[in-house]
Each structure stands twice: as C-alpha cells, then as structure tokens.
Design an enzyme around this catalytic site. Structure first.
Site: not given
Length: 232
Positions: A20, A22, A178
């Site tokens: 991922d 951001d 996240d």
C-alpha cells in the site's frame, strides 16, 4: 548452530512484495493536512491539527473531508472530492516523506533481487506523479491505482493483476498495508500479508482482528528476511 538459528539464517525474502502507499510506505498525512486546511480557510474555518486528520488518511478523500468538515452533510462533501484531489496535486510531496526505515527496507529487498511494487486506492495519476519525487520511478516494478481497474481494494483483483504484471504467482507474493481492506484484499488474492502497525488507524480499528499473517511495528523490522511471513 541450533535448528532455529539455521532456519532463520536461510530464510529468504518473499519472491516479490507489494505495498500500500499512504500510511505504509509514505507518510502523506502532512500533505493531506495542507489540503484540508486550504479548504477550511476557504470556508472561514481555523486550521485543524494533524492529529485530527492523520487517522483518516488511509480511508481516502471522503473520510478526510468528513474529518475536516464534520458539520457538513456527506452528500455536499462528496461534491468537494475533486477540489480536494486538485489541491492535493499541487501539494503533492511538499510536506510528507517516506516513513523512517522504508528506504533501508526497500534497499534490502532490492539487494536480495526481490521486485517490489505498489497497489494503492489513490488515483493512479497522483501515485505516478509521486514516484519521481520519491526517486522510485525506476525502482517500483508495478503500480496499480484505485482507478486503474474497475474495482479497488478490498477487492483482490488489483493485487492479482499487479502480481501478473511482474510475473510472480500471487502465492509467492506478500502484501503490506495499514488498513483492514489491505488485508482482506491480500487474503482474497491468496497472498500472505503484513499489517503495518506504523500506519494510520482509527481508534476503533483492531488490527489483530484483521487476521493478517504478521503484525510489524516499524518498516526497519522488515530489513531482516526472517521477519516476513512464509509464502508458498
């Protein structure tokens, strides 16, 4: 040498790693805060602090607008998404930076000959504009954005397409993210997953409940091959 030490010594990095963006590779919250505060100023509101926005960054522009303008109806805020993205394009890379430990981690993968790529829900054109700013344009083996395909995470298709593009079976890849939708996408794609605990989470999020394969506190922990989950 004990069997446990020997096993760790021979542990290899995954054949490929997808990330991922951001909240996982990039601490983009300062860029997002600049955008939110530009928009708040346009509406006569005082700047908001970073801590009030940070947890919402991985949820996307609508979630960030909700945090910046909680008193505005969601249907009205939806009409502001393009303005948010346009302003973000101006602020791109001016305030944020890779998380501490990301560069050594990527260097360790590269030294081991392991390709790495990015699968993000950020619009592809914005993600691609970031690559030269970070020095990743020739290092990132594949980049799939939130609008590259007809679906986005938590659908597994972006991850499986990314694996296809780099010529690695999904079962031999690891995905690092996240957010819960990252882990759901990895599971659906048949990939092992790493929960990036250093990223952006709401207070009510329970990363243990996401049932990722491993939970990692910091990018620097992934410099060691033994920290990665086993693949096929």
């Amino acid at each position: 040498m004990s069997a446990a030490v020997a096993a760790q010594a021979t542990q290899a990095f995954p054949k490929a790693v997808l990330f991922d963006l951001d909240g996982t590779l990039l601490d983009s919250a300062p860029d997002m805060l600049a955008v939110a505060n530009l928009m708040r100023a346009q509406h006569g509101l005082a700047p908001m602090p970073l801590d009030d926005l940070r947890a919402h960054v991985s949820k996307g522009s609508r979630a960030m607008l909700g945090a910046a303008f909680p008193h505005v109806d969601a249907s009205e805020r939806d009409g502001w998404v393009q303005q948010f993205l346009d302003l973000y394009e101006r602020e791109l890379g001016l305030h944020g930076a890779p998380f501490d430990g990301v560069e050594p981690m990527l260097a360790a993968l590269e030294a081991a000959g392991r390709p790495w790529g990015i699968v993000t829900n950020k619009p592809e054109y914005l993600a691609r504009k970031l690559m030269p700013l970070l020095g990743w344009e020739t290092r990132c083996a594949v980049l799939i954005g939130g609008d590259t395909l007809a679906v986005r995470k938590p659908d597994p298709l972006p991850l499986t397409v990314a694996a296809q593009q780099i010529g690695i079976d999904p079962a031999d890849c690891v995905y690092v993210g996240d957010d819960e939708r990252d882990i759901l996408a990895a599971r659906g794609a048949g990939m092992a997953s790493v929960v990036a605990l250093w990223g952006y989470r709401l207070a009510e999020d329970d990363p243990i409940a996401w049932q990722g394969d491993v939970l990692i506190d910091a990018p620097s922990d992934l410099i060691e091959a033994g920290a990665w989950p086993a693949t096929r």
